[in-house]
Design a protein around this motif. Structure first.
Motif, mmCIF file in Angstrom:
data_model
loop_
_atom_site.group_PDB
_atom_site.id
_atom_site.type_symbol
_atom_site.label_atom_id
_atom_site.label_comp_id
_atom_site.label_asym_id
_atom_site.label_seq_id
_atom_site.Cartn_x
_atom_site.Cartn_y
_atom_site.Cartn_z
ATOM 1 N N TYR A 172 177.305 41.046 -12.204
ATOM 2 C CA TYR A 172 177.537 41.796 -10.980
ATOM 3 C C TYR A 172 177.273 43.259 -11.282
ATOM 4 C CZ TYR A 172 179.979 43.580 -6.837
ATOM 5 O OH TYR A 172 180.295 44.224 -5.674
ATOM 6 N N TYR A 173 176.168 43.783 -10.782
ATOM 7 C CA TYR A 173 175.778 45.168 -11.077
ATOM 8 C C TYR A 173 175.903 45.476 -12.562
ATOM 9 C CZ TYR A 173 175.732 46.292 -6.098
ATOM 10 O OH TYR A 173 175.428 46.344 -4.762
ATOM 11 N N SER A 174 175.371 44.625 -13.404
ATOM 12 C CA SER A 174 175.615 44.825 -14.826
ATOM 13 C C SER A 174 174.548 45.671 -15.500
ATOM 14 C CB SER A 174 175.766 43.478 -15.531
ATOM 15 O OG SER A 174 174.727 42.626 -15.144
ATOM 16 N N TYR A 175 173.716 46.363 -14.694
ATOM 17 C CA TYR A 175 172.729 47.255 -15.317
ATOM 18 C C TYR A 175 173.342 48.639 -15.534
ATOM 19 C CZ TYR A 175 172.167 48.404 -10.381
ATOM 20 O OH TYR A 175 172.407 48.746 -9.089
ATOM 21 N N PRO A 176 172.823 49.358 -16.564
ATOM 22 C CA PRO A 176 173.435 50.644 -16.914
ATOM 23 C C PRO A 176 172.858 51.831 -16.154
ATOM 24 C CG PRO A 176 171.854 49.987 -18.574
ATOM 25 C CD PRO A 176 171.777 48.956 -17.501
ATOM 26 N N VAL A 177 173.656 52.885 -16.050
ATOM 27 C CA VAL A 177 173.170 54.183 -15.589
ATOM 28 C C VAL A 177 173.582 55.232 -16.613
ATOM 29 C CG1 VAL A 177 173.185 53.717 -13.133
ATOM 30 C CG2 VAL A 177 175.278 54.532 -14.249
ATOM 31 N N LYS A 178 172.935 56.403 -16.509
ATOM 32 C CA LYS A 178 173.282 57.483 -17.445
ATOM 33 C C LYS A 178 174.123 58.530 -16.719
ATOM 34 C CE LYS A 178 170.344 57.343 -21.362
ATOM 35 N NZ LYS A 178 170.962 57.751 -22.593
ATOM 36 N N ILE A 179 175.258 58.878 -17.323
ATOM 37 C CA ILE A 179 176.080 59.947 -16.766
ATOM 38 C C ILE A 179 176.395 60.919 -17.886
ATOM 39 C CG2 ILE A 179 178.265 60.533 -15.659
ATOM 40 C CD1 ILE A 179 178.297 57.686 -14.549
ATOM 41 N N LEU A 180 175.985 62.173 -17.738
ATOM 42 C CA LEU A 180 176.248 63.212 -18.747
ATOM 43 C C LEU A 180 175.839 62.753 -20.145
ATOM 44 C CD1 LEU A 180 179.826 64.258 -17.537
ATOM 45 C CD2 LEU A 180 177.689 65.528 -17.142
ATOM 46 N N GLY A 181 174.772 62.002 -20.208
ATOM 47 C CA GLY A 181 174.279 61.562 -21.508
ATOM 48 C C GLY A 181 174.900 60.277 -22.000
ATOM 49 N N ALA A 182 175.897 59.762 -21.304
ATOM 50 C CA ALA A 182 176.526 58.507 -21.731
ATOM 51 C C ALA A 182 175.986 57.350 -20.902
ATOM 52 C CB ALA A 182 178.028 58.602 -21.578
ATOM 53 N N THR A 183 175.891 56.194 -21.506
ATOM 54 C CA THR A 183 175.394 55.033 -20.793
ATOM 55 C C THR A 183 176.566 54.167 -20.322
ATOM 56 O OG1 THR A 183 173.682 55.077 -22.451
ATOM 57 C CG2 THR A 183 173.648 53.233 -20.921
ATOM 58 N N ILE A 184 176.626 53.936 -19.020
ATOM 59 C CA ILE A 184 177.740 53.176 -18.452
ATOM 60 C C ILE A 184 177.177 52.093 -17.538
ATOM 61 C CG2 ILE A 184 179.823 53.299 -17.041
ATOM 62 C CD1 ILE A 184 180.269 55.112 -19.280
ATOM 63 N N ALA A 185 177.713 50.886 -17.642
ATOM 64 C CA ALA A 185 177.293 49.835 -16.723
ATOM 65 C C ALA A 185 177.880 50.140 -15.346
ATOM 66 C CB ALA A 185 177.785 48.486 -17.214
ATOM 67 N N VAL A 186 177.084 49.874 -14.306
ATOM 68 C CA VAL A 186 177.518 50.215 -12.951
ATOM 69 C C VAL A 186 178.807 49.487 -12.579
ATOM 70 C CG1 VAL A 186 176.888 50.126 -10.514
ATOM 71 C CG2 VAL A 186 175.178 50.743 -12.228
ATOM 72 N N ASN A 187 178.915 48.225 -13.045
ATOM 73 C CA ASN A 187 180.114 47.480 -12.629
ATOM 74 C C ASN A 187 181.412 48.116 -13.146
ATOM 75 O OD1 ASN A 187 179.942 46.696 -15.300
ATOM 76 N ND2 ASN A 187 179.285 44.595 -14.826
ATOM 77 N N ARG A 188 181.318 48.838 -14.291
ATOM 78 C CA ARG A 188 182.529 49.536 -14.775
ATOM 79 C C ARG A 188 182.945 50.619 -13.783
ATOM 80 N NH1 ARG A 188 183.137 47.797 -20.416
ATOM 81 N NH2 ARG A 188 181.649 46.091 -20.394
ATOM 82 N N LEU A 189 181.940 51.291 -13.233
ATOM 83 C CA LEU A 189 182.256 52.342 -12.262
ATOM 84 C C LEU A 189 182.867 51.742 -10.996
ATOM 85 C CD1 LEU A 189 179.077 54.546 -12.766
ATOM 86 C CD2 LEU A 189 181.382 54.917 -13.669
ATOM 87 N N ILE A 190 182.357 50.569 -10.630
ATOM 88 C CA ILE A 190 182.944 49.893 -9.462
ATOM 89 C C ILE A 190 184.400 49.549 -9.749
ATOM 90 C CG2 ILE A 190 182.801 47.836 -8.005
ATOM 91 C CD1 ILE A 190 179.790 47.857 -8.477
ATOM 92 N N ILE A 191 184.650 49.063 -10.974
ATOM 93 C CA ILE A 191 186.027 48.735 -11.358
ATOM 94 C C ILE A 191 186.928 49.957 -11.192
ATOM 95 C CG2 ILE A 191 187.510 48.192 -13.335
ATOM 96 C CD1 ILE A 191 185.358 46.348 -14.349
#
Lengths: 322, 287, 239
Positions: B128-147
């Motif tokens: 579920y939205y398990s692809y990553p994005v870059k925020i301030l140089g860090a890589t975060i999976a989108v689903n974590r942000l949804i969480i």
């Protein structure tokens, strides 16, 4: 203390002593299966008696038993190749004693619920430390433990049962035991009549930890291989509580009966249907608290009292308050 | 730099989830004096149910609509049956408190093993939205942000519920003094049952969130209970803001320590609480 | 020199001053009354003196020894006994064992034989001998309050702190309680008592201290207190 012999109350000690002596002869005719089962029963008896020795009178619910038994496991794991069994038991006991004293000194000053939470987390903590040690330092999972033979383990457990019984009875009748009871009944009153409450609690907790550590050390020698998961097992923390709740934690016989019943249940059910067995555990726990707050021994006493009611009025036993 | 950002972002995400779990636990204790050791099992059952339903084709967000009401109802029923009866037969508050806790061990055995019976020990997960994005140089999976977003929504909604609604106010009144609240016309039994149910609901919400990204097994209950207990002691028993603050702290410290060595997280948590208890036994925001 | 001298005692709970800068002293052989409206800080003062909670500032000296900072059990062993407002007896034990607990632990190294002698004496002294084998919850409230006192007496105190031992008693029981208090004093024990029953306080106390909002507002002989304007305003006026 000045003590008057009371047949109805003291006959239980004689019966228990007789059973212990009878057990000493079991290896002469019992099969290996009987011996292993008996050793497990005896281990549970030591655990539940030593748990009830502290938590029964004080009301401070400890969930650290798994940590103490586990330390006993590891005492054997580290030292079984170089030391004899009695020394392993002593080391297991002393390490548990020390850990209990440290944790007790910090948390037994606080309200009971903090103590329970801390002891609950303690098992996970020691497990985490041990896992870290094995992965990062020695880079080997688990330890092998020397087997001293089924008979030796059996007799070691039997000796611990005898020692625990003596410790429990002596403490129950001593000033120290009265202080523990006083703390459970009313901690404020206890401290203001001159009881050093913190020291009493810490010492009581540490003694019960010592006993659990020793049987842990024996148990490990029956298993050949141990690892953090099997040693620092939450079940070891829950079992004594369950056995004492079921048997009656403020009585002498309750923890013994509870331990025997659950050890036998476990042997017969756990391999075939482990989850069902645990669900039954849970249901018994809830039902016991709701409907027999003084345990199976309390129920028995109430029935006896009811039968005797015609002859005399209700005796001075405290079966109404758990 | 990106390491620090990583630790902070993941710490806040886990902190939000921990806060959610701990809020439920502290609510059950603060109002009903029930220290619920089976709390993590509500989380586990909800996480596993949600994963199973999503695998069968349900949308992840819709599984909230099933898991949350179910957890609330189960909690509510447990409270009005066994806990209400226990309260009736207990001679005083202290006896109730210790027996209530013992009884929750029984619940733990039952719920944990129902989970094991159904799902075994294998983990469940879905994409579920398990692809990553870059925020301030860090890589975060989108689903974590949804969480994180959903956790914040739940926390805020819960605060509004406590402070603005009638039932929320009666919950706060009961947590101050059961007797006084009863005299002011608060229906104590109903309030307590709602609190216990809501506690279960919050754990279930955290469960669904964990199901989205963290591949739960039927064994995650107990370890989450342990974390929730630590968070609650850290924040102050019975304090809802304390639970959120404690959750964040444990989340951040956990991520920071696991960057060094993940097996030492538990040790760090425990030492932190032990030191806090020596200095300030009431916890950070305890009364 | 007074037996107990406390100076500048203060205690705040979460920023709220429960007791602020209170000076209090009691002379040997005296009965000192401690009065004040609910929430005035009377019980807190007892808790501070007996070591149940630690004071934020101030000192308490008992017979030349500084007791502030000591633990309750140490203070008890020095000779300060106390009873509780809501009876805190050992409910699971019979009456005589409650007293025995006090006798056994009240002084270091008390022998068992000596302790059971003390139990008999004390039970006789407070008139609880007939109830000695009863469980605590089977005896009436007035007796439970006496048992509180008996347990404290069994620790062989020199100073006894009595917290509302007459609350909830009927008039004839109050009379008996008053007799008991004077009898305790006559046996050589100094007393500080918190009480709401005015009749009793005025009659048996040698001196009275009035607390209000945690501060001492008056001190003096019963007649002076009864005539004091501030006291009448904050306290007696309420009745």
């Amino acid at each position: 203390m000045i003590y008057k012999f009371n047949f109805r109350k003291d006959v239980q000690y004689i019966v228990v002593a007789a059973v212990v002596i009878f057990f000493a002869f079991v290896p002469l005719f019992g099969s290996t299966y009987t011996l292993t089962l008996s050793s497990t029963i005896m281990m549970y008896i030591v655990m539940s008696l030593s748990w009830s020795m502290f938590s029964g009178p004080t009301g401070y619910i400890s969930l650290a038993s798994g940590a103490f038994v586990g330390l006993g496991f590891y005492a054997s794991g580290f030292l079984s190749s170089s030391l004899p069994l009695p020394m392993l038991m002593l080391v297991g006991g002393l390490v548990s004693f020390a850990l209990a004293a440290i944790i007790g000194a910090v948390t037994l000053r606080l309200r009971g619920v903090y103590f329970t939470i801390f002891t609950f987390c303690l098992v996970e903590l020691v497990k985490a430390v041990m896992t870290w040690y094995e992965i990062m330092i020695v880079r080997k999972r688990g330890l092998n433990v020397r087997n001293f033979g089924t008979d030796t383990a059996f007799y070691a457990m039997l000796v611990m049962v005898a020692i625990t019984l003596i410790v429990v009875v002596v403490i129950k009748r001593s000033r120290f035991g009265m202080a523990l009871t006083g703390i459970g009944e009313s901690e404020d009153a206890a401290s203001h009549i001159g009881i050093h409450t913190t020291r009493t609690k810490v010492f009581g907790f540490a003694i019960s930890a010592f006993l659990m550590g020793t049987v842990g050390a024996v148990r490990a020698t029956m298993l050949h291989h141990i690892d953090p998961g099997s040693s620092f097992n939450m079940m070891f923390s829950f079992l004594p509580v369950l056995m004492c709740v079921f048997g009656g934690m403020k009585t002498f016989l309750g923890p013994i009966i509870g331990a025997a019943v659950f050890a036998i249940l476990q042997y017969n059910l756990i391999t075939e249907m482990p989850q069902i067995y645990m669900i039954i555990f849970g249901a018994i726990m809830i039902l016991a608290i709701l409907f027999m707050p003084t345990g199976i021994v309390g129920v028995y006493e109430r029935v006896i009292n009811r039968i005797k009611k015609g002859k005399s009025k209700k005796g001075g036993t405290d079966d109404a308050n758990a | 730099m990106s390491t620090v950002v990583n630790i902070v972002i993941y710490g806040v995400i886990m902190g939000g989830v921990y806060g959610l779990i701990a809020m439920g636990l502290t609510l059950q204790y603060g109002v009903g004096k029930i220290l619920n050791v089976s709390h993590g099992e509500f989380l586990m059952l909800s996480a596993m149910t949600s994963c199973t339903l999503v695998k069968a084709g349900l949308h992840p967000l819709l599984s909230f609509l099933i898991c949350l009401p179910a957890a609330f109802i189960i909690g509510f029923i447990i409270n009005i049956t066994i806990y209400r009866y226990l309260r009736k037969v207990s001679k005083d508050e202290a006896t109730f408190e210790s027996n209530a806790m013992l009884m929750s061990f029984g619940l733990y055995f039952i719920l944990a093993n129902i989970g094991l019976k159904i799902w075994g020990t294998l983990s469940k997960s879905y994409q579920y939205y398990s692809y990553p994005v870059k925020i301030l140089g860090a890589t975060i999976a989108v689903n974590r942000l949804i969480i994180l977003a959903i956790a914040i929504i739940f926390i805020v909604a819960f605060f509004i519920f406590l402070n603005k609604t009638r039932i929320g106010k009666s919950i706060r009144a009961t947590s101050q003094s059961t007797t006084a609240a009863a005299m002011m016309g608060v229906k104590i039994n109903r309030t307590m049952a709602i609190c216990f149910g809501t506690g279960g609901l919050l754990a279930a919400a955290a469960g669904v969130l964990i199901g989205m990204a963290l591949s739960p097994t039927a064994q995650v209950g107990l370890s989450n209970t342990v974390i929730a207990l630590i968070v609650v002691v850290l924040g102050g028993m019975g304090s809802i803001p304390g639970a959120v603050l404690g959750g964040l702290l444990i989340g951040l410290v956990g991520q920071a320590v696991s960057f060094i060595d993940s097996s030492l997280v538990m040790v760090a948590n425990y030492l932190m609480v032990l030191i806090l208890l020596l200095l300030r036994p009431k916890g950070l925001l305890g009364r | 020199m007074p037996m107990l001298e406390a100076t500048g005692i203060s205690k705040a709970f979460g920023g709220l001053a429960a007791v602020s800068k209170v000076d209090i002293s009691v002379n040997e052989g005296e009965i000192l009354g401690l009065i004040g409206p609910n929430g005035a800080g009377k019980t807190t003062l007892f808790n501070l003196i007996s070591g149940a909670i630690q004071m934020d500032s101030g000192t308490a000296v008992f017979e030349g020894k500084r007791i502030s900072g000591m633990k309750p059990y140490q203070i008890c062993r020095l000779g300060i006994g106390r009873s509780f407002q809501a009876a805190k007896n050992f409910d699971g034990m019979p009456v005589h064992q409650n007293v025995l607990m006090g006798a056994l632990f009240g002084k270091k190294g008390q022998s068992a034989a000596n302790a059971s002698k003390i139990v008999d004496e004390v039970l006789d002294f407070v008139n609880l001998n007939e109830l000695r084998d009863k469980m605590v919850h089977d005896i009436p409230l007035a007796s439970q309050k006496r048992l509180e006192v008996a347990r404290a007496l069994a620790t062989r105190p020199k100073l006894l702190l009595l917290d509302e031992m007459m609350a909830g008693l009927n008039p004839s029981e109050v009379g008996e309680a008053m007799e008991l208090v004077t009898k305790i004093r006559d046996s050589g024990i100094t007393i500080i008592m918190i009480e709401h029953v005015m009749k009793a306080i005025m009659k048996i106390c040698d001196r009275i201290v009035v607390l209000h909002h945690g501060a001492k507002i008056a001190e003096g002989a019963p007649q002076e207190i009864a005539a004091n304007k501030t006291v009448i305003e904050v306290y007696l006026g309420e009745c």
